[in-house]
Design a protein around this motif. Sequence first.
Motif, PDB file in Angstrom:
ATOM      1  N   ALA A   1       0.847  -1.196   0.000  1.00  0.00           N
ATOM      2  CA  ALA A   1       0.000   0.000   0.000  1.00  0.00           C
ATOM      3  C   ALA A   1       0.879   1.241   0.000  1.00  0.00           C
ATOM      4  O   ALA A   1       2.030   1.205   0.449  1.00  0.00           O
ATOM      5  N   PRO A   2       0.352   2.359  -0.484  1.00  0.00           N
ATOM      6  CA  PRO A   2       1.040   3.630  -0.309  1.00  0.00           C
ATOM      7  C   PRO A   2       1.155   3.949   1.185  1.00  0.00           C
ATOM      8  O   PRO A   2       0.452   3.375   2.021  1.00  0.00           O
ATOM      9  N   SER A   3       2.012   4.859   1.501  1.00  0.00           N
ATOM     10  CA  SER A   3       2.245   5.247   2.891  1.00  0.00           C
ATOM     11  C   SER A   3       0.971   5.730   3.567  1.00  0.00           C
ATOM     12  O   SER A   3       0.160   6.444   2.958  1.00  0.00           O
ATOM     13  N   ARG A   4       0.778   5.326   4.827  1.00  0.00           N
ATOM     14  CA  ARG A   4      -0.312   5.767   5.698  1.00  0.00           C
ATOM     15  C   ARG A   4      -1.674   5.171   5.333  1.00  0.00           C
ATOM     16  O   ARG A   4      -2.706   5.756   5.626  1.00  0.00           O
ATOM     17  N   CYS A   5      -1.662   3.970   4.757  1.00  0.00           N
ATOM     18  CA  CYS A   5      -2.928   3.285   4.456  1.00  0.00           C
ATOM     19  C   CYS A   5      -3.277   2.234   5.507  1.00  0.00           C
ATOM     20  O   CYS A   5      -4.290   1.540   5.364  1.00  0.00           O
TER      21      CYS A   5
ATOM     22  N   LEU B   1       4.480   1.311  -1.097  1.00  0.00           N
ATOM     23  CA  LEU B   1       4.583   1.623  -2.519  1.00  0.00           C
ATOM     24  C   LEU B   1       4.934   3.096  -2.679  1.00  0.00           C
ATOM     25  O   LEU B   1       4.144   3.974  -2.340  1.00  0.00           O
ATOM     26  N   VAL B   2       6.131   3.358  -3.187  1.00  0.00           N
ATOM     27  CA  VAL B   2       6.587   4.737  -3.392  1.00  0.00           C
ATOM     28  C   VAL B   2       6.505   5.069  -4.878  1.00  0.00           C
ATOM     29  O   VAL B   2       6.186   4.214  -5.712  1.00  0.00           O
ATOM     30  N   ASP B   3       6.801   6.321  -5.227  1.00  0.00           N
ATOM     31  CA  ASP B   3       6.661   6.772  -6.615  1.00  0.00           C
ATOM     32  C   ASP B   3       7.397   5.867  -7.595  1.00  0.00           C
ATOM     33  O   ASP B   3       6.885   5.559  -8.682  1.00  0.00           O
ATOM     34  N   GLU B   4       8.590   5.454  -7.229  1.00  0.00           N
ATOM     35  CA  GLU B   4       9.377   4.603  -8.123  1.00  0.00           C
ATOM     36  C   GLU B   4       8.659   3.291  -8.419  1.00  0.00           C
ATOM     37  O   GLU B   4       8.672   2.799  -9.555  1.00  0.00           O
ATOM     38  N   ASP B   5       8.007   2.719  -7.387  1.00  0.00           N
ATOM     39  CA  ASP B   5       7.267   1.466  -7.578  1.00  0.00           C
ATOM     40  C   ASP B   5       6.038   1.676  -8.447  1.00  0.00           C
ATOM     41  O   ASP B   5       5.613   0.762  -9.171  1.00  0.00           O
ATOM     42  N   LEU B   6       5.458   2.863  -8.354  1.00  0.00           N
ATOM     43  CA  LEU B   6       4.190   3.133  -9.024  1.00  0.00           C
ATOM     44  C   LEU B   6       4.349   3.592 -10.468  1.00  0.00           C
ATOM     45  O   LEU B   6       3.364   3.859 -11.156  1.00  0.00           O
TER      46      LEU B   6
ATOM     47  N   THR C   1       5.280   1.688 -12.727  1.00  0.00           N
ATOM     48  CA  THR C   1       4.875   0.519 -13.490  1.00  0.00           C
ATOM     49  C   THR C   1       3.856  -0.273 -12.682  1.00  0.00           C
ATOM     50  O   THR C   1       3.736  -0.067 -11.479  1.00  0.00           O
ATOM     51  N   THR C   2       3.142  -1.161 -13.340  1.00  0.00           N
ATOM     52  CA  THR C   2       2.207  -2.014 -12.617  1.00  0.00           C
ATOM     53  C   THR C   2       2.838  -3.342 -12.212  1.00  0.00           C
ATOM     54  O   THR C   2       2.156  -4.220 -11.680  1.00  0.00           O
ATOM     55  N   ASP C   3       4.141  -3.483 -12.476  1.00  0.00           N
ATOM     56  CA  ASP C   3       4.850  -4.676 -12.006  1.00  0.00           C
ATOM     57  C   ASP C   3       4.948  -4.635 -10.490  1.00  0.00           C
ATOM     58  O   ASP C   3       5.033  -3.557  -9.886  1.00  0.00           O
ATOM     59  N   LEU C   4       4.963  -5.804  -9.868  1.00  0.00           N
ATOM     60  CA  LEU C   4       5.195  -5.848  -8.429  1.00  0.00           C
ATOM     61  C   LEU C   4       6.623  -5.415  -8.139  1.00  0.00           C
ATOM     62  O   LEU C   4       7.539  -5.714  -8.922  1.00  0.00           O
ATOM     63  N   PRO C   5       6.860  -4.716  -7.027  1.00  0.00           N
ATOM     64  CA  PRO C   5       8.225  -4.318  -6.672  1.00  0.00           C
ATOM     65  C   PRO C   5       9.146  -5.532  -6.599  1.00  0.00           C
ATOM     66  O   PRO C   5       8.715  -6.626  -6.236  1.00  0.00           O
ATOM     67  N   ARG C   6      10.389  -5.353  -6.963  1.00  0.00           N
ATOM     68  CA  ARG C   6      11.335  -6.468  -7.059  1.00  0.00           C
ATOM     69  C   ARG C   6      11.391  -7.336  -5.805  1.00  0.00           C
ATOM     70  O   ARG C   6      11.384  -8.573  -5.923  1.00  0.00           O
ATOM     71  N   PRO C   7      11.423  -6.776  -4.592  1.00  0.00           N
ATOM     72  CA  PRO C   7      11.531  -7.648  -3.401  1.00  0.00           C
ATOM     73  C   PRO C   7      10.350  -8.599  -3.217  1.00  0.00           C
ATOM     74  O   PRO C   7      10.483  -9.622  -2.550  1.00  0.00           O
ATOM     75  N   VAL C   8       9.185  -8.272  -3.798  1.00  0.00           N
ATOM     76  CA  VAL C   8       8.001  -9.106  -3.570  1.00  0.00           C
ATOM     77  C   VAL C   8       7.441  -9.695  -4.860  1.00  0.00           C
ATOM     78  O   VAL C   8       6.363 -10.293  -4.849  1.00  0.00           O
TER      79      VAL C   8
END
Length: 285
Positions: free
Chosen positions: A149-153, A175-180, A182-189
């Motif tokens: 989730a984005p921060s503070r959700c 989820l920070v701007d860099e993650d958002l 693209t619609t790919d899941l962030p690399r660690p997950v």
Amino acid sequence: MPVFFLSDSTGISAETMGNALLIQFPDVRFERTLIPFISTVEQAREVVAQLDAVMAGPVAPLVFTTAAVDEVREELLKTKAPIIDFFGIHMSRVEEQLGARGLREARRLHGVGDVRRYNARMAAIEFAIEHDDGLGSRGLDRADVVLLAPSRCGKTPTAMYLALQHGLFVANYPLVDEDLETTDLPRPVKDLADRCFGLTTTVTRLSRVRQERRPDSRYASEEQCRFELRRATAMYDRHHLPTVDTSTASVEEIATVVIQTLARQRRGNGERPQPGRERPRGRTT
């Protein structure tokens, strides 16, 4: 109206069950007092004296008790105050149905009790702390749930509640701007999609919560909140992640949705619970 919650243990059960009833009376103002760890008859007598003193006042108190020890419970029932004995109401019926007498000991629900289960919950809390807000990726494959989730959700309180109450190994990833971008899941997950759970909220609520943290910042602006929530939802949709709207839900409600969703997924995958079996990931109860 004064309300007392009495227990020979922590009092969590008395508060939970009592408040489940009191919440049905939203127009009544309650002044709640918790008196836990009433472990001797002498302590019970002191509590009775306190309750009877309140009875002499202008408003009679309402008393809830979950005391399990017979001697303590019987002493508490001597009060002049109206008392709702959850343990006494239900224990005799359970004993009748089982054809056996319960132990009637204190501290068997919220105390250490089952050492293995207690240790599992403590391990789950440590895991949640170590993997809070993407702090660490080491051992992430042990997670039962990964909250995105984005921060503070509401990621952190939900993760801590699931760990403390249910012994689930929960990681949360912001989820920070860099993650958002693209619609790919962030690399660690990206390899943990089957354990990912998306949290979302409303633009208005997210902006208000962020304003308390960083007033009048881009981070708290409705424009930024709208962008992050829109992109996060696109990510959830692409990967068919289960989601929950946290804007009006309590942490207990959010946790229940997560647990029920996990249960449905396991049933759909044909998994059956096997008590006592060690799992390669976190311990699920």
